[in-house]
Design an enzyme around this catalytic site. Structure first.
Site, short mmCIF file in Angstrom:
data_model
loop_
_atom_site.label_atom_id
_atom_site.label_comp_id
_atom_site.label_asym_id
_atom_site.label_seq_id
_atom_site.Cartn_x
_atom_site.Cartn_y
_atom_site.Cartn_z
N HIS A 145 0.81 -1.22 0.00
CA HIS A 145 0.00 0.00 0.00
C HIS A 145 0.84 1.27 0.00
O HIS A 145 0.32 2.36 -0.29
CB HIS A 145 -0.99 0.00 1.18
CG HIS A 145 -0.38 0.27 2.52
ND1 HIS A 145 -0.08 -0.75 3.42
CD2 HIS A 145 -0.02 1.42 3.14
CE1 HIS A 145 0.42 -0.21 4.52
NE2 HIS A 145 0.47 1.09 4.38
N ASP A 175 0.16 -7.61 1.33
CA ASP A 175 0.53 -6.20 1.50
C ASP A 175 2.05 -6.03 1.53
O ASP A 175 2.58 -5.29 2.36
CB ASP A 175 -0.10 -5.61 2.78
CG ASP A 175 0.00 -4.09 2.81
OD1 ASP A 175 0.06 -3.48 1.73
OD2 ASP A 175 0.04 -3.51 3.92
N GLY A 247 3.45 6.81 7.85
CA GLY A 247 4.84 6.90 7.41
C GLY A 247 5.68 5.75 7.92
O GLY A 247 6.75 5.46 7.38
N ASN A 248 5.19 5.07 8.98
CA ASN A 248 5.90 3.89 9.50
C ASN A 248 5.68 2.66 8.63
O ASN A 248 6.44 1.69 8.72
CB ASN A 248 5.42 3.55 10.91
CG ASN A 248 6.24 4.22 11.99
OD1 ASN A 248 5.77 5.10 12.69
ND2 ASN A 248 7.50 3.80 12.13
N SER A 249 4.65 2.69 7.79
CA SER A 249 4.32 1.52 6.98
C SER A 249 5.53 1.09 6.14
O SER A 249 6.15 1.91 5.47
CB SER A 249 3.15 1.82 6.05
OG SER A 249 1.97 2.00 6.78
N ALA A 266 0.17 -1.91 9.87
CA ALA A 266 -1.15 -1.32 10.13
C ALA A 266 -1.32 -0.98 11.59
O ALA A 266 -0.63 -1.51 12.47
CB ALA A 266 -2.25 -2.29 9.70
N LEU A 301 -6.34 -25.61 -5.14
CA LEU A 301 -6.92 -26.95 -5.15
C LEU A 301 -8.22 -26.98 -5.93
O LEU A 301 -8.55 -27.96 -6.58
CB LEU A 301 -7.16 -27.43 -3.71
CG LEU A 301 -7.66 -28.86 -3.53
CD1 LEU A 301 -6.69 -29.87 -4.15
CD2 LEU A 301 -7.87 -29.17 -2.04
N GLY A 302 -8.97 -25.87 -5.88
CA GLY A 302 -10.22 -25.80 -6.64
C GLY A 302 -11.43 -26.27 -5.87
O GLY A 302 -12.31 -26.94 -6.43
#
Length: 490
Positions: A145, A175, A247-249, A266, A301-302
């Site tokens: 992000h 993320d 800003g720490n992200s 987050a 796997l479906g």
């Protein structure tokens, strides 16, 4: 110097001091070299008490060091860590939210606006953080992000040098993203093993809050294994009270050894002291995939599975507390080729028990495509293994399938041994996704679906097949409370 954790034990050199009659100091040394007893270990908390009493202790450790009466400090460790944490600024364009009124064709015609709604975008600037994990190639790990929609990415090193970066690859589901810079004399941060973290361990968050520059905040591990926080995120998070701010992200969560144990990701809204980081074990795995392929390849796997609820266990006469029930097998999928059937209960993957649908999905997706796996399956009071080879998960942008009108649903044939047998013929609803359109229309566990669009159904398979072939609405005939009624699912 060797490293040691603050809350653990350390080898030590002790000089016992006292004042003689003339006020001078007299010292008696017990050192590693001089005496076997110096290899003893004492807790740091006791050491701090001894220091307060005038005892001089020199710890042999890379994380914290002090001699004489100097206080303990994280500075030696952070001096190294700061060299590996960068500040990131991005510029780009993103879609704007459009007033719902403007999306109404009648409103647009009434006011003489054009039929076509032009795309609405706006320029933006944002800041974040990143961690150098490969010095030779200049590779930096950050949050997806942070660089999402970025047209230009700029990286600032702790020495003040600024340069442009390019995006290597990104993964929205975890993320995480990797960017690359061209620079010399970089210092990579070593990955720690987040699996060794315990609640109560000290950690330090390092990043670029509010674009102020490198900042360190101390905290503890508050909890481990937090799930995806209301998103479709595949990660389970480390919760910490080390302070995060905008800003720490993408910054580093490190242990007292200066090792990367998490990527700051987050915060819990406006709550104080509730912050989340992506574990380093997952971050390292995703980074390797992004560097090698530019994307993350995941196994598929479906099948559609649901948690094993008490109602499902009772209806299927299953004694297992764990496991997931297969509610749907996709056509031409790895599961169909392996022989998995709707109604099967999968209790383990490669010998590892499965506790929930989320755990099942995450484990399958953590396995690379074309990998052979073993599923432990319960079917008709028998337990056996099924071998399957995973296909690659594709991004499915196809229109919504009619089966989604029923949603994730568990159906059971009405036959001898099933409680409603003899009252109605069809498919008994054992469990249903509460957020599905069918649930919103009123379909509930315990209902028996006897018809779809006025065509009678006699089994679970027939019900699902007919739902797939139907149009974009379903008229369900259901038997409930000894009466027939109809529900419209749109």
């Amino acid at each position: 110097m060797n490293r040691f954790p603050l809350a653990g034990w350390s080898r030590y050199h002790i000089c016992l001091g006292s004042l003689d009659d003339s006020g001078g100091a007299r010292f008696f040394h017990a050192s590693q070299e001089a005496s076997p007893c110096a290899d003893s270990r004492i807790p740091v908390t006791i050491a701090l008490q001894l220091i307060a009493s005038g005892l001089c202790i020199l710890f042999v450790g890379g994380g914290i060091a002090f001699a004489d009466s100097s206080p303990p400090s994280l500075a030696p460790m952070l001096e190294r860590v700061f060299q590996s944490v960068v500040s990131i600024s991005v510029k780009g364009k993103a879609a704007e939210e459009i007033d719902p009124l403007l999306q109404d064709p009648f409103y647009r015609r009434f006011y003489g606006l054009s039929e076509e709604l032009p795309p609405q975008t706006s320029s933006f600037q944002a800041v974040g953080s990143g961690v150098i994990f490969n010095a030779q190639r200049g590779l930096i790990l950050t949050n997806y992000h942070v660089v999402e929609h970025a047209n230009a990415i700029t990286v600032s090193l702790n020495i003040g040098k600024t340069m442009h970066a390019r995006l290597v690859g990104s993964d929205p589901e975890t993320d995480l993203a990797v960017i690359e810079i061209s620079a010399d004399n970089l210092l990579a941060m070593p990955f720690g093993d987040s699996r060794h973290l315990r609640v109560g361990d000290y950690v330090v968050a390092v990043g670029n809050p509010f674009g102020l520059g490198q900042t360190a905040t101390l905290g503890i591990v508050s909890a481990l294994g937090r799930p995806g926080l209301g998103t479709d995120n595949l990660a389970t998070f480390i919760q910490t009270d080390a302070s995060f701010n905008p800003g720490n992200s993408g910054g580093a969560l490190v242990n007292l050894e200066g090792e990367l144990v998490g990527i700051n990701s987050a915060t819990a809204g406006s709550a104080l002291g509730i912050n989340f980081a992506i574990p380093s074990v997952l971050a390292e795995q995703i980074a390797d995939e992004l560097v090698a392929y530019g994307k993350v390849r995941r196994g598929e796997l479906g099948v559609v599975v649901q948690d094993m609820t008490p109602k499902v266990r009772l209806a299927l006469i299953i004694n297992h507390e764990s496991g997931v029930i297969v509610s749907q097998v996709n056509s031409d999928s790895a599961a169909q080729r392996a022989g998995v059937l709707a109604g099967d209960v999968i209790t383990a993957i490669d010998g590892h028990p499965v506790g929930s649908a989320t755990e099942f999905r995450n484990r399958i997706r953590s396995i690379k495509p074309d990998t052979a796996i073993r599923l432990l399956v319960d079917r008709s009071d028998k337990s056996f293994e099924i071998a399957a080879r995973l296909s690659e998960l594709k991004n499915d942008n196809s229109p919504e399938s009619p089966i989604t009108y029923l949603g994730s649903i568990v159906l059971l044939d009405v036959k001898a041994g099933v409680k409603p047998y003899g009252k109605a013929d069809g498919a008994l609803v054992i469990a249903i996704d509460k957020d599905s359109k069918a649930a919103a229309a009123g379909l509930a566990a315990g209902d028996i679906i006897v018809s779809i669009n006025r065509q009678a159904v006699h089994s679970s398979k027939e019900t699902l097949d007919l739902a797939r072939r139907s149009g974009h609405s379903l008229l369900l005939g259901i038997y409930r409370d000894d009466a027939l009624r109809f529900l419209t699912v749109q």
